[in-house]
Write a protein that holds these residues in place. Structure first.
Motif, PDB file in Angstrom:
ATOM      1  N   PRO A  92      13.728  -3.451  17.951  1.00 52.72           N
ATOM      2  CA  PRO A  92      13.497  -3.103  16.551  1.00 52.72           C
ATOM      3  C   PRO A  92      12.791  -4.238  15.810  1.00 52.72           C
ATOM      4  CG  PRO A  92      15.725  -2.519  17.205  1.00 52.72           C
ATOM      5  CD  PRO A  92      15.145  -3.294  18.344  1.00 52.72           C
ATOM      6  N   LEU A  93      11.785  -3.852  15.026  1.00 50.47           N
ATOM      7  CA  LEU A  93      10.945  -4.825  14.326  1.00 50.47           C
ATOM      8  C   LEU A  93      10.906  -4.416  12.853  1.00 50.47           C
ATOM      9  CD1 LEU A  93       8.950  -7.216  14.618  1.00 50.47           C
ATOM     10  CD2 LEU A  93       7.184  -5.552  15.241  1.00 50.47           C
ATOM     11  N   ILE A  94      11.355  -5.309  11.986  1.00 50.40           N
ATOM     12  CA  ILE A  94      11.449  -4.995  10.551  1.00 50.40           C
ATOM     13  C   ILE A  94      10.437  -5.849   9.797  1.00 50.40           C
ATOM     14  CG2 ILE A  94      12.960  -5.025   8.518  1.00 50.40           C
ATOM     15  CD1 ILE A  94      15.353  -4.967  10.503  1.00 50.40           C
ATOM     16  N   ALA A  95       9.598  -5.214   8.980  1.00 47.49           N
ATOM     17  CA  ALA A  95       8.684  -5.978   8.130  1.00 47.49           C
ATOM     18  C   ALA A  95       9.384  -6.245   6.798  1.00 47.49           C
ATOM     19  CB  ALA A  95       7.394  -5.199   7.897  1.00 47.49           C
ATOM     20  N   ALA A  96       9.375  -7.496   6.370  1.00 44.25           N
ATOM     21  CA  ALA A  96       9.888  -7.873   5.052  1.00 44.25           C
ATOM     22  C   ALA A  96       8.663  -8.223   4.210  1.00 44.25           C
ATOM     23  CB  ALA A  96      10.829  -9.065   5.161  1.00 44.25           C
ATOM     24  N   VAL A  97       8.340  -7.347   3.252  1.00 52.17           N
ATOM     25  CA  VAL A  97       7.038  -7.428   2.572  1.00 52.17           C
ATOM     26  C   VAL A  97       7.200  -7.805   1.104  1.00 52.17           C
ATOM     27  CG1 VAL A  97       5.051  -6.072   1.809  1.00 52.17           C
ATOM     28  CG2 VAL A  97       5.980  -5.723   4.109  1.00 52.17           C
ATOM     29  N   SER A  98       6.474  -8.835   0.689  1.00 57.76           N
ATOM     30  CA  SER A  98       6.385  -9.171  -0.732  1.00 57.76           C
ATOM     31  C   SER A  98       4.913  -9.399  -1.066  1.00 57.76           C
ATOM     32  CB  SER A  98       7.201 -10.438  -1.025  1.00 57.76           C
ATOM     33  OG  SER A  98       7.147 -10.741  -2.397  1.00 57.76           O
ATOM     34  N   GLY A  99       4.528  -9.091  -2.280  1.00 55.82           N
ATOM     35  CA  GLY A  99       3.153  -9.341  -2.709  1.00 55.82           C
ATOM     36  C   GLY A  99       2.152  -8.449  -1.993  1.00 55.82           C
ATOM     37  N   TRP A 100       0.966  -9.035  -1.731  1.00 58.17           N
ATOM     38  CA  TRP A 100      -0.127  -8.242  -1.162  1.00 58.17           C
ATOM     39  C   TRP A 100       0.174  -7.776   0.260  1.00 58.17           C
ATOM     40  CZ3 TRP A 100      -3.036  -6.796  -4.920  1.00 58.17           C
ATOM     41  CH2 TRP A 100      -3.323  -7.662  -5.983  1.00 58.17           C
ATOM     42  N   CYS A 101      -0.020  -6.494   0.473  1.00 55.04           N
ATOM     43  CA  CYS A 101       0.142  -5.923   1.818  1.00 55.04           C
ATOM     44  C   CYS A 101      -1.045  -4.972   1.979  1.00 55.04           C
ATOM     45  CB  CYS A 101       1.480  -5.195   1.916  1.00 55.04           C
ATOM     46  SG  CYS A 101       1.844  -4.594   3.569  1.00 55.04           S
ATOM     47  N   LEU A 102      -2.188  -5.559   2.342  1.00 57.91           N
ATOM     48  CA  LEU A 102      -3.460  -4.831   2.249  1.00 57.91           C
ATOM     49  C   LEU A 102      -4.178  -4.761   3.600  1.00 57.91           C
ATOM     50  CD1 LEU A 102      -4.937  -6.428  -1.023  1.00 57.91           C
ATOM     51  CD2 LEU A 102      -3.619  -4.293  -0.819  1.00 57.91           C
ATOM     52  N   GLY A 103      -4.960  -3.707   3.767  1.00 56.23           N
ATOM     53  CA  GLY A 103      -5.825  -3.593   4.941  1.00 56.23           C
ATOM     54  C   GLY A 103      -5.039  -3.777   6.231  1.00 56.23           C
ATOM     55  N   GLY A 104      -5.531  -4.695   7.064  1.00 62.70           N
ATOM     56  CA  GLY A 104      -4.821  -4.993   8.315  1.00 62.70           C
ATOM     57  C   GLY A 104      -3.384  -5.425   8.081  1.00 62.70           C
ATOM     58  N   GLY A 105      -3.094  -5.993   6.920  1.00 71.11           N
ATOM     59  CA  GLY A 105      -1.712  -6.374   6.585  1.00 71.11           C
ATOM     60  C   GLY A 105      -0.823  -5.147   6.476  1.00 71.11           C
ATOM     61  N   ASN A 106      -1.345  -4.116   5.822  1.00 72.65           N
ATOM     62  CA  ASN A 106      -0.577  -2.874   5.707  1.00 72.65           C
ATOM     63  C   ASN A 106      -0.468  -2.191   7.068  1.00 72.65           C
ATOM     64  OD1 ASN A 106       0.881  -0.966   4.145  1.00 72.65           O
ATOM     65  ND2 ASN A 106      -0.889   0.391   4.157  1.00 72.65           N
TER      66      ASN A 106
END
Ligand code: HXC
Length: 257
Positions: free
Chosen positions: A96-110
């Motif tokens: 299991p892999l969890i993304a913890a996202v803050s701020g910009w989550c764009l393009g390849g980041g998303n």
């Protein structure tokens, strides 16, 4: 050892990878992706690690692929660069892999966040696919995973009109699991990781695999795939332990075998 990521073990059974190019809003250059693939491969083979959290920093999860690496490139350069090899390590990561996202989550980041199994977002997170502004389009799964997550209409608007989704919108549309105050997003992801880390690793792996297959198979094929994984777990010591512990009214002790 790594220059573009930080790898930690904040608590037993949990791996943490921080994308670490803060001056470039964690833009995903080749070097970073290759280190990420290496770190994931190591965690995949490490029996002590049950679940992994992938994060950036408060300002950005990642603002996309590193645009500087696109300058002057033609299709043959892109093809020969074999740049998606590293992304395969994320797509096929067995735990299991969890993304913890803050701020910009764009393009390849998303696209990277969507390759993870769950997303915990801070209330300041912004999700988008702005590639269209560069004369290109998503290339690491955005046109496939986004509509599966949020539906065709919203995905079209995000990708064609560069609509950015707030964390609350992402929650409403089913892209993320939780939205929490910014100071708590990593802690919330670790809390989720902690819950998962108490579960039997083999069952986690096979259940994750079966859920991902639901995006690729017909219902009949997927049900068959699920059944096979279900049967396979009956060969595990953890299944004997889990059933015995329930019947004996005690906590199970998982061996991962
Ligand atoms: C390279 C980037 C970058 C990126 C930001 N930077 N995003 N460098 N690649 N994707 C750099 C900026 O050039 C700047 O460097 C520094 O990071 C800080 O960014 P600013 O723009 O000054 O910050 P801000 O004004 O807060 O704006 C934030 C932003 C903007 C809205 C996120 O940076 C932006 O629009 N970035 C590009 C987003 C994008 O188009 N992503 C898609 C990329 S294509 P300096 O040196 O000036 O300080 C893609 C395709 C994926 O992802 C395909 C699969 C691989």
């Amino acid at each position: 050892m790594y220059e573009n990521i930080i790898v930690e073990r904040p608590e037993p059974k949990i791996g943490l990878i921080r994308l670490n190019r803060p001056k470039r809003l964690n833009a995903l250059n080749r070097a970073l992706m290759s280190e990420l693939a290496q770190a994931l491969n190591e965690f995949a083979q490490d029996d002590e690690i049950v679940v992994v959290v992938l994060t950036g920093d408060e300002r950005a999860f990642a603002a996309g692929a590193d645009i500087g690496e696109f300058q002057g490139k033609n299709p043959v350069d892109m093809l020969k660069s074999y740049r998606f090899k590293e992304w395969e390590a994320v797509r096929t990561f067995p735990k299991p892999l969890i993304a913890a996202v803050s701020g910009w989550c764009l393009g390849g980041g998303n696209e990277l966040a969507m390759m993870c199994d769950m997303i915990v977002a801070s209330e300041s997170a912004v999700f988008g696919q702005p590639e269209i502004n560069l004369g290109i389009m998503p290339g690491a799964g955005g046109t496939q995973r986004l509509p599966r997550a949020v539906g065709k209409a919203i995905a079209m608007e995000v990708i064609l009109a560069d609509r950015r989704l707030t964390a609350q919108e992402a929650l409403q549309w089913g892209l993320v699991n939780h939205v929490v105050p910014t100071e708590l997003y990593l802690e919330k992801a670790l809390e989720l990781a902690r819950q998962i880390a108490q579960k039997p690793p083999l069952a986690l792996q096979l259940a994750k695999e079966a859920i991902l297959k639901s995006y690729e198979m017909s219902l009949a094929e997927g049900l068959e795939y699920e059944r096979h994984n279900f049967y396979l777990l009956f060969a595990s010591e953890d299944k004997d332990e889990g059933v015995a512990a329930f019947l004996e009214k005690r906590k199970p002790e998982w061996k991962g075998r």
